[in-house]
Design a protein around this motif. Structure first.
Motif, PDB file in Angstrom:
ATOM      1  N   VAL A 180       0.711  -1.629  -0.044  1.00 47.57           N
ATOM      2  CA  VAL A 180      -0.218  -0.043  -0.023  1.00 47.57           C
ATOM      3  C   VAL A 180       0.437   1.339   0.428  1.00 47.57           C
ATOM      4  N   ALA A 181       0.647   2.116  -0.824  1.00 42.66           N
ATOM      5  CA  ALA A 181       1.433   3.669  -0.548  1.00 42.66           C
ATOM      6  C   ALA A 181       0.198   4.640  -0.002  1.00 42.66           C
ATOM      7  N   ARG A 182       0.009   5.132   0.376  1.00 45.56           N
ATOM      8  CA  ARG A 182      -0.718   6.535   0.693  1.00 45.56           C
ATOM      9  C   ARG A 182      -0.312   8.108   0.500  1.00 45.56           C
ATOM     10  N   ARG A 183      -0.801   8.599  -0.322  1.00 43.02           N
ATOM     11  CA  ARG A 183      -0.234   9.625  -0.663  1.00 43.02           C
ATOM     12  C   ARG A 183      -0.178  11.025   0.550  1.00 43.02           C
ATOM     13  N   ASN A 184       0.424  12.062   1.196  1.00 40.79           N
ATOM     14  CA  ASN A 184       0.011  13.294   1.802  1.00 40.79           C
ATOM     15  C   ASN A 184      -0.777  13.670   1.256  1.00 40.79           C
ATOM     16  N   PRO A 185      -2.061  14.269   1.146  1.00 43.29           N
ATOM     17  CA  PRO A 185      -3.107  14.886   1.180  1.00 43.29           C
ATOM     18  C   PRO A 185      -1.808  16.474   0.995  1.00 43.29           C
ATOM     19  N   ILE A 186      -0.213  17.106   1.242  1.00 45.13           N
ATOM     20  CA  ILE A 186      -0.126  18.209   0.908  1.00 45.13           C
ATOM     21  C   ILE A 186       0.867  18.314  -0.351  1.00 45.13           C
ATOM     22  N   ASP A 187       1.137  17.193  -0.815  1.00 46.04           N
ATOM     23  CA  ASP A 187       1.552  16.525  -2.191  1.00 46.04           C
ATOM     24  C   ASP A 187       1.674  17.014  -3.387  1.00 46.04           C
ATOM     25  N   ARG A 188       2.304  16.704  -4.435  1.00 46.36           N
ATOM     26  CA  ARG A 188       1.142  16.984  -5.387  1.00 46.36           C
ATOM     27  C   ARG A 188       0.780  15.314  -6.123  1.00 46.36           C
ATOM     28  N   SER A 189      -0.388  15.861  -6.768  1.00 47.47           N
ATOM     29  CA  SER A 189      -1.071  14.150  -6.793  1.00 47.47           C
ATOM     30  C   SER A 189      -0.029  13.286  -8.301  1.00 47.47           C
ATOM     31  N   ILE A 190       0.870  12.593  -8.366  1.00 45.06           N
ATOM     32  CA  ILE A 190       1.640  12.156  -9.395  1.00 45.06           C
ATOM     33  C   ILE A 190       1.455  10.423  -9.288  1.00 45.06           C
ATOM     34  N   PRO A 191       0.134  10.109 -10.054  1.00 45.57           N
ATOM     35  CA  PRO A 191      -0.189   8.624  -9.698  1.00 45.57           C
ATOM     36  C   PRO A 191       0.898   7.167  -9.821  1.00 45.57           C
ATOM     37  N   GLU A 192       2.241   7.735 -10.612  1.00 41.63           N
ATOM     38  CA  GLU A 192       3.212   6.607 -11.294  1.00 41.63           C
ATOM     39  C   GLU A 192       3.628   6.629  -9.665  1.00 41.63           C
ATOM     40  N   ILE A 193       4.451   7.563  -9.183  1.00 35.45           N
ATOM     41  CA  ILE A 193       5.058   7.250  -7.683  1.00 35.45           C
ATOM     42  C   ILE A 193       4.169   6.078  -6.631  1.00 35.45           C
ATOM     43  N   GLY A 194       2.597   5.875  -6.885  1.00 40.74           N
ATOM     44  CA  GLY A 194       2.066   5.719  -6.186  1.00 40.74           C
ATOM     45  C   GLY A 194       2.194   4.618  -5.866  1.00 40.74           C
ATOM     46  N   ASP A 195       1.740   4.291  -7.155  1.00 44.49           N
ATOM     47  CA  ASP A 195       2.498   2.240  -8.323  1.00 44.49           C
ATOM     48  C   ASP A 195       3.404   2.476  -7.775  1.00 44.49           C
ATOM     49  N   GLU A 196       4.282   2.748  -7.774  1.00 38.32           N
ATOM     50  CA  GLU A 196       6.284   1.963  -8.082  1.00 38.32           C
ATOM     51  C   GLU A 196       5.724   1.708  -6.167  1.00 38.32           C
ATOM     52  N   LEU A 197       5.481   2.868  -5.193  1.00 40.58           N
ATOM     53  CA  LEU A 197       5.407   2.099  -4.099  1.00 40.58           C
ATOM     54  C   LEU A 197       4.774   1.056  -3.848  1.00 40.58           C
ATOM     55  N   ALA A 198       3.768   1.601  -3.972  1.00 40.42           N
ATOM     56  CA  ALA A 198       2.956  -0.001  -3.672  1.00 40.42           C
ATOM     57  C   ALA A 198       3.195  -1.563  -4.560  1.00 40.42           C
ATOM     58  N   ALA A 199       4.182  -1.366  -5.169  1.00 38.06           N
ATOM     59  CA  ALA A 199       4.227  -2.028  -6.223  1.00 38.06           C
ATOM     60  C   ALA A 199       5.313  -2.844  -5.507  1.00 38.06           C
ATOM     61  N   SER A 200       6.390  -1.996  -4.838  1.00 34.39           N
ATOM     62  CA  SER A 200       7.546  -1.882  -4.259  1.00 34.39           C
ATOM     63  C   SER A 200       7.358  -3.015  -3.094  1.00 34.39           C
ATOM     64  N   ARG A 201       6.140  -1.931  -2.268  1.00 36.32           N
ATOM     65  CA  ARG A 201       5.814  -3.059  -0.983  1.00 36.32           C
ATOM     66  C   ARG A 201       5.607  -4.276  -1.553  1.00 36.32           C
ATOM     67  N   ALA A 202       4.802  -4.314  -1.916  1.00 35.88           N
ATOM     68  CA  ALA A 202       3.404  -6.281  -3.103  1.00 35.88           C
ATOM     69  C   ALA A 202       4.975  -6.925  -2.843  1.00 35.88           C
ATOM     70  N   LEU A 203       6.225  -6.738  -4.012  1.00 33.00           N
ATOM     71  CA  LEU A 203       7.102  -7.262  -4.345  1.00 33.00           C
ATOM     72  C   LEU A 203       8.065  -8.184  -2.939  1.00 33.00           C
ATOM     73  N   GLU A 204       8.172  -6.681  -2.712  1.00 38.36           N
ATOM     74  CA  GLU A 204       8.841  -6.729  -0.638  1.00 38.36           C
ATOM     75  C   GLU A 204       8.131  -8.201   0.063  1.00 38.36           C
ATOM     76  N   ASP A 205       6.892  -7.828   0.168  1.00 38.86           N
ATOM     77  CA  ASP A 205       5.800  -8.512   0.940  1.00 38.86           C
ATOM     78  C   ASP A 205       5.585 -10.251   0.299  1.00 38.86           C
ATOM     79  N   LEU A 206       6.281 -10.302  -1.132  1.00 37.43           N
ATOM     80  CA  LEU A 206       5.753 -11.690  -1.867  1.00 37.43           C
ATOM     81  C   LEU A 206       7.339 -12.149  -2.320  1.00 37.43           C
TER      82      LEU A 206
END
Length: 85
Positions: free
Chosen positions: A38-64
């Motif tokens: 899971v990745a959570r964007r801080n509400p004060i940060d700009r919305s860049i969906p690709e960064i959330g995708d990268e973080l969530a995917a890397s965390r899923a792979l680490e968990d895997l």
């Protein structure tokens, strides 16, 4: 020598400021291992969906990876040791 082929599929969903990823490993013998991230964007940060995708995917792979290691460790406990004669 036989080459083995395992497949990992990554599924990404977004809901508001949360991005969730699920990494699913399918092995040749039909074993399946799943990791989640899971990745959570801080509400004060700009919305860049690709960064959330990268973080969530890397965390899923680490968990895997951790879950796959646990499967291997369980197999070692159950199956390892001297071969029976």
């Amino acid at each position: 020598m036989e080459a083995k082929h395992w497949t990992v599929q990554i599924y990404i969903t977004e809901e508001g400021d949360d991005t969730r990823a699920r990494a699913v490993l399918n092995t040749r013998d039909t074993s399946t291992v799943t990791g989640r991230g899971v990745a959570r964007r801080n509400p004060i940060d700009r919305s860049i969906p690709e960064i959330g995708d990268e973080l969530a995917a890397s965390r899923a792979l680490e968990d895997l990876a951790i879950r796959l290691h646990d499967v291997a460790a369980d197999d070692i406990v159950e199956l390892a040791g001297p071969a029976e004669r």
